[in-house]
Design an enzyme around this catalytic site. Structure first.
Site, short mmCIF file in Angstrom:
data_model
loop_
_atom_site.label_atom_id
_atom_site.label_comp_id
_atom_site.label_asym_id
_atom_site.label_seq_id
_atom_site.Cartn_x
_atom_site.Cartn_y
_atom_site.Cartn_z
N SER A 9 -1.68 2.23 -0.08
CA SER A 9 -2.45 3.59 -0.35
C SER A 9 -3.80 3.67 0.20
O SER A 9 -4.68 3.01 -0.22
CB SER A 9 -2.53 3.83 -1.90
OG SER A 9 -3.70 4.87 -2.31
N HIS A 34 0.93 5.41 2.30
CA HIS A 34 0.86 6.43 1.15
C HIS A 34 -0.74 7.19 1.02
O HIS A 34 -1.65 6.43 1.12
CB HIS A 34 0.77 5.65 -0.39
CG HIS A 34 0.98 6.49 -1.61
ND1 HIS A 34 2.13 7.03 -1.82
CD2 HIS A 34 0.16 6.61 -2.47
CE1 HIS A 34 1.94 7.48 -3.09
NE2 HIS A 34 0.87 7.49 -3.40
N ASP A 36 -3.00 9.74 -0.91
CA ASP A 36 -3.31 10.36 -2.26
C ASP A 36 -4.09 11.58 -2.23
O ASP A 36 -5.43 11.54 -2.07
CB ASP A 36 -3.68 9.43 -3.26
CG ASP A 36 -2.80 8.26 -3.52
OD1 ASP A 36 -1.79 8.70 -4.13
OD2 ASP A 36 -3.09 7.02 -3.56
N MET A 38 -5.93 14.51 -4.44
CA MET A 38 -6.60 14.91 -5.56
C MET A 38 -7.46 15.95 -5.50
O MET A 38 -8.37 16.06 -4.64
CB MET A 38 -7.11 13.48 -6.14
CG MET A 38 -6.38 12.29 -6.27
SD MET A 38 -7.37 11.01 -6.57
CE MET A 38 -6.09 9.55 -6.89
N HIS A 67 1.17 12.34 -1.54
CA HIS A 67 1.55 12.27 -2.91
C HIS A 67 0.33 13.44 -3.56
O HIS A 67 -0.56 13.01 -3.52
CB HIS A 67 1.03 10.90 -3.54
CG HIS A 67 1.07 10.94 -5.09
ND1 HIS A 67 0.58 9.80 -5.85
CD2 HIS A 67 1.37 11.75 -6.08
CE1 HIS A 67 0.55 10.09 -7.06
NE2 HIS A 67 1.02 11.04 -7.22
N MET A 69 -1.40 15.35 -6.04
CA MET A 69 -1.87 15.56 -7.58
C MET A 69 -2.79 16.50 -7.36
O MET A 69 -4.00 16.73 -7.54
CB MET A 69 -2.67 14.24 -7.80
CG MET A 69 -1.84 12.84 -7.99
SD MET A 69 -2.75 11.31 -7.91
CE MET A 69 -2.73 11.09 -6.10
N MET A 138 4.79 6.78 -11.63
CA MET A 138 3.53 6.38 -11.85
C MET A 138 3.39 5.33 -12.71
O MET A 138 4.16 5.49 -14.17
CB MET A 138 2.50 7.53 -12.42
CG MET A 138 2.23 8.75 -11.54
SD MET A 138 1.90 8.35 -9.98
CE MET A 138 0.43 7.46 -10.10
N ASP A 180 4.06 3.47 -8.44
CA ASP A 180 2.44 3.55 -7.79
C ASP A 180 1.72 3.49 -8.91
O ASP A 180 1.63 4.06 -9.86
CB ASP A 180 2.30 5.41 -7.35
CG ASP A 180 1.09 5.47 -6.86
OD1 ASP A 180 0.35 4.65 -6.69
OD2 ASP A 180 1.02 6.68 -6.50
C1 DX5 Z 1 -3.35 6.75 -8.34
C2 DX5 Z 1 -2.73 6.94 -7.13
C3 DX5 Z 1 -2.21 5.61 -6.45
C4 DX5 Z 1 -3.52 4.48 -6.42
C5 DX5 Z 1 -2.75 3.30 -6.46
O1 DX5 Z 1 -3.55 8.28 -8.83
O2 DX5 Z 1 -1.49 7.79 -6.97
O3 DX5 Z 1 -1.62 5.69 -5.39
O4 DX5 Z 1 -4.06 4.55 -5.08
O5 DX5 Z 1 -4.02 2.09 -6.63
P1 DX5 Z 1 -3.63 1.09 -7.22
O6 DX5 Z 1 -2.72 0.01 -6.24
O7 DX5 Z 1 -4.93 0.37 -6.83
O8 DX5 Z 1 -3.26 1.06 -8.54
ZN ZN Z 2 -0.24 7.62 -5.18
#
Ligand code: DX5
Ligand code: ZN
Length: 224
Positions: A9, A34, A36, A38, A67, A69, A138, A180
């Site tokens: 990620s 990956h 993310d 947000m 991903h 969010m 998750m 994840d």
């Molecule tokens: C959290 C993200 C993850 C996060 C995982 O909301 O979706 O992808 O980056 O990070 P680690 O591996 O540090 O838990």
């Molecule tokens: Zn993620």
């Protein structure tokens, strides 16, 4: 042996050197990137969006696993398609019309998936399995990297694996089971034993000086 995939990620990468970080992790053996997204609305944080995805896309052939969010979901899907996403997943709670959003992603040629928060039941899969390529569980509450793995996710992974196996036996179509949050070298084997085949790892990899050493150690665990 299942076909395991490691998906670092970028959330835990050094943002001031994002392209370089992505290339290093790919050279170290990443199977997917990956990504993310947000929005400080669906989750309490802001990361990066389609412009950043578009900027890194020309620098690799490795699939980009977006991903989402964010809410609303449908507004931003075409932007990520144009930005070169290969996989787009979203949270059912963030979408007004789950079937429509899955269709929007699929019709654009990307793989589609649903993401399940730790307390979200798997029944959102009912009636949409034919439109799903990835189920993303998750194992932390979304919004931040570096949190601890929530153990109850293992039971959910076994339940998701049973659904996938039943579906694949009936249709011949493959669906990935991705996890994840809080994935490390020391728990990846137990997670794989629960049926997971695709592992997101942020802080476990980017927090270390040698990315290849961590990815290799994860693959060694998966061979056991
Ligand atoms: C959290 C993200 C993850 C996060 C995982 O909301 O979706 O992808 O980056 O990070 P680690 O591996 O540090 O838990
Ligand atoms: Zn993620």
């Amino acid at each position: 042996m299942p076909n395991f995939r490691i998906a670092p990620s970028l959330l835990s990468a050094d943002f001031s050197r994002l392209g370089e970080e992505m290339q290093s992790v790919i050279a170290a053996g990443a199977d997917l990137i990956h990504f993310d997204v947000m929005d400080n609305h669906y989750v309490p944080n802001i990361s990066f969006g389609p412009l950043v995805c578009e900027a890194i896309r020309p620098h690799t052939r490795v699939p980009i696993d977006v991903h989402l969010m964010v809410t609303p979901v449908d507004r931003i899907i075409p932007d990520f398609v144009r930005a070169g996403a290969d996989i787009i997943t979203f949270h059912p709670e963030a979408a007004d019309h789950v079937d429509r959003s899955l269709g929007l992603i699929r019709d654009s040629g990307c793989k589609a998936g649903l993401v399940f928060n730790p307390a979200t039941p798997l029944h959102h899969l009912n009636y949409v399995m034919d439109k799903i390529d990835v189920i993303l569980l998750m194992s932390v509450n979304p919004g931040f990297g570096g949190q601890s793995f929530i153990p109850a996710t293992l039971e959910k992974a076994r339940a998701a694996r049973a659904r996938i196996d039943e579906y694949t036996a009936r249709t011949g179509r493959e669906i990935w089971l991705e996890i994840d949050g809080g994935v490390k070298v020391d728990n990846i084997r137990a997670i794989a034993a629960a049926g997971v085949d695709t592992f997101v790892a942020g802080s476990a990899i980017f927090g270390q000086p040698d990315y290849a050493a961590i990815i290799d150690a994860m693959r060694e665990e998966l061979k056991k």
